[in-house]
Enzyme design. Sequence first.
Site: not given
Length: 253
Positions: A144, A157
Amino acid sequence: MTAHPLFDISGRTALVTGSSRGIGLALARGLAEAGCTVVLNGRDGERLTEAAAELPGDVHTAVFDVTDGPSVAAGIAEVEERVGPLDILVNNAGMQLRAPLLEFTDSDWHRILDTNLTSAFLVGREAARRMTARGHGKIVNICSLQSEVVRPGIAPYAATKGALKMLTKGMCADWGPYGVQVNGLGPGYIETELTQPLVADGEFSAWVRRRTPAGRWGRTEDLVGGVLFLASPAADFVSGQVLYVDGGMTSVL
């Protein structure tokens, strides 16, 4: 014009975890369109069957829990017996839980860690047992933008995606000598069903467009070229890298 043979992955077998919708389904579609035999994975068999019906070519489904070791071992063994040896693994399964770090619960911490990080370890390890024995294989971990940077409210996250970047490098170190290339694909802000509330937030969407040199949200199809490259012979000497597909966001202040 004929495509360069270095990018030919037709006839290969690819497993994409968490692929009943969103990014995973888009990546699976791209692999299927490139001529791969594709295996969709998730925990909801009915949803997987519906997703498979949308894709062209030879598409299969495999229902198993990527966060559970025995389930993963049985699932990978069953896929290889029923469909064939895996040439490509895309570790896409993931989730997002947003909350201030001081309010983040123990249970949510373990849930996001299991889904985003442990699953890639479990599925990657099981696939690599077979790939290393055969002397070839491609593993792409879906990292990500948050493998590098973070905003308030998503620290857990980002922690999982940062760790996934380093797991990718570790897999490269361990499995590279056996002919397996392991890389990461790092999406930026991508418009999906799950991010729709953020897309609909006018202030947040304006921030994304201002912050991204490309001036827009990413689309799931923007990620397909990256995964096809990393899964192809063109990337045979590329390993331990993360290819960020973020419209340039990680490059600017």
